[in-house]
Design a protein around this motif. Structure first.
Motif, PDB file in Angstrom:
ATOM      1  N   PRO A 144      23.131  14.766 -35.988  1.00  0.00           N
ATOM      2  CA  PRO A 144      21.892  14.013 -35.731  1.00  0.00           C
ATOM      3  C   PRO A 144      20.809  14.249 -36.768  1.00  0.00           C
ATOM      4  O   PRO A 144      19.912  13.408 -36.920  1.00  0.00           O
ATOM      5  CB  PRO A 144      21.460  14.525 -34.345  1.00  0.00           C
ATOM      6  CG  PRO A 144      22.707  15.047 -33.717  1.00  0.00           C
ATOM      7  CD  PRO A 144      23.522  15.609 -34.845  1.00  0.00           C
ATOM      8  N   ALA A 145      20.871  15.352 -37.489  1.00  0.00           N
ATOM      9  CA  ALA A 145      19.861  15.616 -38.520  1.00  0.00           C
ATOM     10  C   ALA A 145      19.888  14.543 -39.602  1.00  0.00           C
ATOM     11  O   ALA A 145      18.892  14.309 -40.282  1.00  0.00           O
ATOM     12  CB  ALA A 145      20.085  16.993 -39.144  1.00  0.00           C
ATOM     13  N   ALA A 146      21.033  13.859 -39.737  1.00  0.00           N
ATOM     14  CA  ALA A 146      21.172  12.835 -40.779  1.00  0.00           C
ATOM     15  C   ALA A 146      20.259  11.651 -40.542  1.00  0.00           C
ATOM     16  O   ALA A 146      19.931  10.920 -41.476  1.00  0.00           O
ATOM     17  CB  ALA A 146      22.632  12.370 -40.874  1.00  0.00           C
ATOM     18  N   TRP A 147      19.853  11.432 -39.273  1.00  0.00           N
ATOM     19  CA  TRP A 147      18.963  10.306 -38.988  1.00  0.00           C
ATOM     20  C   TRP A 147      17.670  10.764 -38.318  1.00  0.00           C
ATOM     21  O   TRP A 147      17.003  10.005 -37.628  1.00  0.00           O
ATOM     22  CB  TRP A 147      19.677   9.258 -38.142  1.00  0.00           C
ATOM     23  CG  TRP A 147      20.155   9.700 -36.780  1.00  0.00           C
ATOM     24  CD1 TRP A 147      19.423   9.800 -35.641  1.00  0.00           C
ATOM     25  CD2 TRP A 147      21.492  10.086 -36.415  1.00  0.00           C
ATOM     26  NE1 TRP A 147      20.210  10.217 -34.588  1.00  0.00           N
ATOM     27  CE2 TRP A 147      21.486  10.385 -35.034  1.00  0.00           C
ATOM     28  CE3 TRP A 147      22.698  10.187 -37.104  1.00  0.00           C
ATOM     29  CZ2 TRP A 147      22.636  10.803 -34.354  1.00  0.00           C
ATOM     30  CZ3 TRP A 147      23.828  10.590 -36.426  1.00  0.00           C
ATOM     31  CH2 TRP A 147      23.789  10.902 -35.076  1.00  0.00           C
ATOM     32  N   ALA A 148      17.276  11.997 -38.570  1.00  0.00           N
ATOM     33  CA  ALA A 148      16.089  12.570 -37.922  1.00  0.00           C
ATOM     34  C   ALA A 148      14.820  11.787 -38.240  1.00  0.00           C
ATOM     35  O   ALA A 148      13.907  11.704 -37.413  1.00  0.00           O
ATOM     36  CB  ALA A 148      15.926  14.037 -38.334  1.00  0.00           C
ATOM     37  N   GLU A 149      14.740  11.206 -39.421  1.00  0.00           N
ATOM     38  CA  GLU A 149      13.520  10.508 -39.852  1.00  0.00           C
ATOM     39  C   GLU A 149      13.656   8.996 -39.732  1.00  0.00           C
ATOM     40  O   GLU A 149      12.803   8.254 -40.232  1.00  0.00           O
ATOM     41  CB  GLU A 149      13.182  10.898 -41.280  1.00  0.00           C
ATOM     42  CG  GLU A 149      12.912  12.396 -41.454  1.00  0.00           C
ATOM     43  CD  GLU A 149      12.607  12.780 -42.883  1.00  0.00           C
ATOM     44  OE1 GLU A 149      12.662  11.885 -43.760  1.00  0.00           O
ATOM     45  OE2 GLU A 149      12.316  13.959 -43.132  1.00  0.00           O
ATOM     46  N   LEU A 150      14.700   8.523 -39.055  1.00  0.00           N
ATOM     47  CA  LEU A 150      14.934   7.082 -38.989  1.00  0.00           C
ATOM     48  C   LEU A 150      13.819   6.355 -38.253  1.00  0.00           C
ATOM     49  O   LEU A 150      13.339   5.308 -38.705  1.00  0.00           O
ATOM     50  CB  LEU A 150      16.284   6.815 -38.303  1.00  0.00           C
ATOM     51  CG  LEU A 150      16.674   5.341 -38.119  1.00  0.00           C
ATOM     52  CD1 LEU A 150      16.671   4.593 -39.449  1.00  0.00           C
ATOM     53  CD2 LEU A 150      18.039   5.230 -37.449  1.00  0.00           C
ATOM     54  N   GLU A 151      13.384   6.878 -37.128  1.00  0.00           N
ATOM     55  CA  GLU A 151      12.340   6.205 -36.356  1.00  0.00           C
ATOM     56  C   GLU A 151      11.066   6.054 -37.184  1.00  0.00           C
ATOM     57  O   GLU A 151      10.473   4.972 -37.240  1.00  0.00           O
ATOM     58  CB  GLU A 151      12.048   6.976 -35.078  1.00  0.00           C
ATOM     59  CG  GLU A 151      10.958   6.363 -34.230  1.00  0.00           C
ATOM     60  CD  GLU A 151      10.730   7.151 -32.944  1.00  0.00           C
ATOM     61  OE1 GLU A 151       9.583   7.598 -32.726  1.00  0.00           O
ATOM     62  OE2 GLU A 151      11.705   7.315 -32.167  1.00  0.00           O
ATOM     63  N   GLN A 152      10.655   7.124 -37.837  1.00  0.00           N
ATOM     64  CA  GLN A 152       9.445   7.080 -38.658  1.00  0.00           C
ATOM     65  C   GLN A 152       9.594   6.063 -39.782  1.00  0.00           C
ATOM     66  O   GLN A 152       8.659   5.308 -40.093  1.00  0.00           O
ATOM     67  CB  GLN A 152       9.165   8.471 -39.237  1.00  0.00           C
ATOM     68  CG  GLN A 152       7.909   8.552 -40.082  1.00  0.00           C
ATOM     69  CD  GLN A 152       7.655   9.964 -40.602  1.00  0.00           C
ATOM     70  OE1 GLN A 152       8.380  10.899 -40.273  1.00  0.00           O
ATOM     71  NE2 GLN A 152       6.631  10.100 -41.431  1.00  0.00           N
ATOM     72  N   GLY A 153      10.771   6.028 -40.381  1.00  0.00           N
ATOM     73  CA  GLY A 153      11.001   5.084 -41.464  1.00  0.00           C
ATOM     74  C   GLY A 153      10.972   3.640 -40.997  1.00  0.00           C
ATOM     75  O   GLY A 153      10.429   2.761 -41.686  1.00  0.00           O
ATOM     76  N   LEU A 154      11.545   3.349 -39.826  1.00  0.00           N
ATOM     77  CA  LEU A 154      11.532   1.989 -39.293  1.00  0.00           C
ATOM     78  C   LEU A 154      10.113   1.517 -38.992  1.00  0.00           C
ATOM     79  O   LEU A 154       9.750   0.376 -39.280  1.00  0.00           O
ATOM     80  CB  LEU A 154      12.393   1.918 -38.032  1.00  0.00           C
ATOM     81  CG  LEU A 154      13.904   2.038 -38.240  1.00  0.00           C
ATOM     82  CD1 LEU A 154      14.612   2.175 -36.902  1.00  0.00           C
ATOM     83  CD2 LEU A 154      14.447   0.847 -39.012  1.00  0.00           C
TER      84      LEU A 154
END
Length: 338
Positions: free
Chosen positions: A321-331
């Protein structure tokens, strides 16, 4: 349920990212005119993407009916999620054929056992189980050592080596050799690309009917138990989006739903999704260039323009899950609410 004629029913299974939804899209396009078909889709993630992908291609709602069961293997928790969704779909659609797509991490033996239970005698006519497999995975221990991957191969009445256009010269041979090592012989094997299954395969005999010992009655559970009944779209916070997580079978998932007033910058979205290291990614987004579906498997991101979608949503599955930890912020950084 009052059914005059038992419904021809097929299970279409295969591991994560093998292209089951693409194959079902192709089958729906070849549906005989005048027939009503129903599709029951099960997803490991909590938010559900496949229904949006199918509906986004303007499937004729008068001839094709869809129902999703998100949140893990639908046959868990005594099979209730599957039975409830299946009963409702049959009652609403009264279909001439039923297609069932279990999650790539689900247990097809238990799905087949549910379909053959006393409750569905005279209601369902179980036909061939079609298993899609990527021949390139036949030498990858992450797959060959996974119980579900092997079970999907073992229950198949037809094996489809999918994504043939991406194979190296020896890939198909390696799959055939692996099938021999797990004592699978005599099962028809076809190599295809782009989901191009044959309608004739659907009506082949199901070994689950003729050889009941293929089924397993072993109980199993995942981290989710489908107790939640409130539609996800009714749970959106004031922020206009929500996140749902799941885990099981050695994988984790995270999913987001965004209200339809979110618009995402297309180029930024494409760049961001291309850089995420996940086992599987599916998404439908309302973008500055229109509505698009995004699909990532084997590190390759593909896009498809859709006619419409009810909202924007994304689901990622992987072991880290660390691979997409910043996905929400980026979206959020590449979107605006209109």
């Amino acid at each position: 349920m009052s059914i005059i004629k038992a419904i021809p029913t097929n299970v279409i299974t295969g591991f994560l990212g093998v292209g089951k939804t693409t194959a079902i899209q192709h089958l729906l396009q070849m549906k005989p005119k005048g027939e009503r078909w129903a599709v029951l889709v099960n997803e490991f993630g909590e938010v559900g993407i496949d229904g949006g992908l199918l509906n986004g291609n303007r499937v004729d709602s008068g001839d094709i009916f869809l129902r999703e069961v998100p949140g893990g293997c639908m046959c868990c928790a005594a099979g209730l999620p599957m039975q409830i969704a299946l009963n409702q779909l049959i009652q609403r659609a009264r279909p001439d054929r039923l297609l069932i797509e279990p999650t790539g991490l689900g247990h097809p033996q238990e799905v087949l056992a549910t379909l053959q239970s006393e409750h569905y005698q005279g209601v369902l006519d179980l036909r061939a189980t079609l298993t899609l497999v990527d021949a390139r995975k036949a030498i990858d221990p992450r797959y060959t050592e996974h119980e579900t991957f092997n079970q999907q191969l073992q229950v198949a009445d037809v094996l489809i080596a999918h994504k043939q256009d991406r194979y190296a010269e020896n890939d198909l041979t390696q799959l055939e050799q692996y099938l021999q090592t797990i004592n699978i012989s005599g099962t028809p094997l076809y190599a295809v690309s782009n989901g191009k299954l044959s309608l004739s395969w659907l009506d082949l005999v199901s070994r689950a009917v003729t050889e009941p010992d293929l089924q397993s009655s072993a109980a199993h559970q995942h981290s989710r138990h489908h107790a939640e009944t409130t539609p996800l779209t009714d749970q959106l916070a004031d922020s206009g989006f929500l996140r749902k997580d799941n885990k099981g079978e050695g994988f984790c998932s995270s999913g987001w739903i965004f209200e339809p007033d979110f618009e995402f910058e297309f180029e930024g979205l494409e760049s961001m999704l291309s850089g995420i290291a996940v086992e599987r990614l599916k998404a439908v987004f309302i973008t500055s260039e229109g509505v698009f579906a995004f699909n990532q498997a084997d590190g390759v991101l593909t896009m498809q323009e859709l006619d419409e979608t009810m909202d924007s949503r994304i689901e990622v599955i992987g072991s880290d899950p660390a691979a997409w930890a910043e996905l929400e912020q980026g979206l959020l950084a590449i979107s605006e609410r209109l």
